[in-house]
Design an enzyme around this catalytic site. Sequence first.
Site, short mmCIF file in Angstrom:
data_model
loop_
_atom_site.label_atom_id
_atom_site.label_comp_id
_atom_site.label_asym_id
_atom_site.label_seq_id
_atom_site.Cartn_x
_atom_site.Cartn_y
_atom_site.Cartn_z
N CYS A 122 15.26 14.07 -41.31
CA CYS A 122 16.04 12.97 -41.83
C CYS A 122 15.32 11.71 -41.68
CB CYS A 122 17.31 12.87 -41.72
SG CYS A 122 18.46 14.37 -41.81
N GLU B 139 23.48 4.28 -33.20
CA GLU B 139 22.59 3.13 -33.85
C GLU B 139 23.16 2.05 -33.61
OE1 GLU B 139 20.56 2.31 -38.20
OE2 GLU B 139 22.24 3.86 -38.17
N LYS C 269 23.55 5.05 -47.59
CA LYS C 269 24.30 6.60 -47.49
C LYS C 269 25.94 6.27 -47.87
CE LYS C 269 21.25 8.53 -44.23
NZ LYS C 269 20.39 7.34 -43.91
N HIS D 265 23.73 11.06 -48.02
CA HIS D 265 22.50 11.43 -47.18
C HIS D 265 21.59 12.23 -47.72
CE1 HIS D 265 19.96 11.88 -43.85
NE2 HIS D 265 20.71 12.11 -42.83
N PHE E 285 17.21 14.98 -36.98
CA PHE E 285 17.72 16.22 -36.16
C PHE E 285 16.24 16.27 -35.47
CE2 PHE E 285 21.09 18.53 -38.53
CZ PHE E 285 22.20 17.63 -38.26
N HIS F 116 20.77 3.67 -40.52
CA HIS F 116 20.55 4.67 -41.28
C HIS F 116 21.94 5.20 -41.51
CE1 HIS F 116 19.01 8.91 -40.90
NE2 HIS F 116 19.85 9.49 -40.02
#
Length: 403
Positions: free
Chosen positions: A152, A298, A320, A325, A389, A287
Amino acid sequence: MKRRVVITGLGAVTPLGVGARSLYERWAAGECGIVDGAGACSEFEPKDVLSVKEIRRLDRFSQFALVAAAEAIGQAGWDGELPYDPMRIGCVVATGIGGIETVETQHDVMRDKGSKMVSPLGVPQYMPNAAAAAVSMKHGLQGQMYGVVSACSSGAHAVGQALRMIQYGDADAVVAGGAEATLTAFGFACFNSMQALSPTGISRPFDARRDGFVMGEGAGILVLEDADAAAARGAAVLGEVVGYASTSDAHHLTAPDPTGIPAARAIELALADAGVEPGGLDYVNAHGTSTQLNDAAETAALKRALGEERAKQVPISSTKSAIGHLLGAAGAVEAVATVETLRDRLIPPTLGYEVPDPELDLDYVPGRARELAIDNGRPPVAVSNSFAFGGHNVALVFKGPSA
């Protein structure tokens, strides 16, 4: 001495429509592109914007990239003729997964009709660098061309690599971004089996009720150019990329480091690369996935990087919340949205943020869009975060045009 890098073109295909302005304006107006638990590009019609040959030969993620790139290149004023030696124009288009629709379709063909009926275009369609190759061939870009695959954070990595290519003289311009199209049966099954997706189908980053992310699809592309070269040709400048950094959690395959320390270091390094102090930061495009762990990590990272007092002063919002996402395309699409925010000086809200989490106590711009207030008439500055990830952390720093 590093060269300055400016942005001269933006393009996007997202659940909020086809076009970079559509993405930004509809998000700023509080519109959500998530329907029935997914952020699908329902307004994208391939036959309206692509040739029959392109539709037949390209997976959906590459189609998104081609359309977004055409918009960005058109805005940059490259439509008729490339402004530089083609060997000096790069192309970096990222993806997290690549042509998963092609894999699923061709696997069904093999199972139902036999291996001899599998399309010879199978590999060229699903390979992760297919979008980069398609954009490069379409526009005759003959410099460095490759795809980036880092889950991502892929799209943000692509923009960062494009920045470095120009800064250090490997290219005069780069078409960069990311594309993804994973709204398939297998895609949903995989993320559902991980319990990563929201069972309610609602994206509400940083909200106490957040219960997982919502998958989206689309692409974001930026045209980056050497500032002096862009000025020499009279290009209109939309903004500037001034900083980039990346770190790794080295912690877990899917979960972020809960301390936020490696992510905070990426933000710190990107700001240092840009020559910006925390006090000179005006906005953060987070994010913000709407997962319990990511949003907490975050928030911790921002407090570490900026200092707790400053972190509470800087407005933060998540794209998002409006489109879901977009995985490997997320960082690039959010870069497009960040540049548009700095241009208009209006911060879109974090949609769905209604119930504060006592542990997450920053300014997430709830409810409605807010003016971006700048002191001393200087250009506004923003950070766009991307985490992934595998523990990939990327921070990009953008500077908007002067008032």
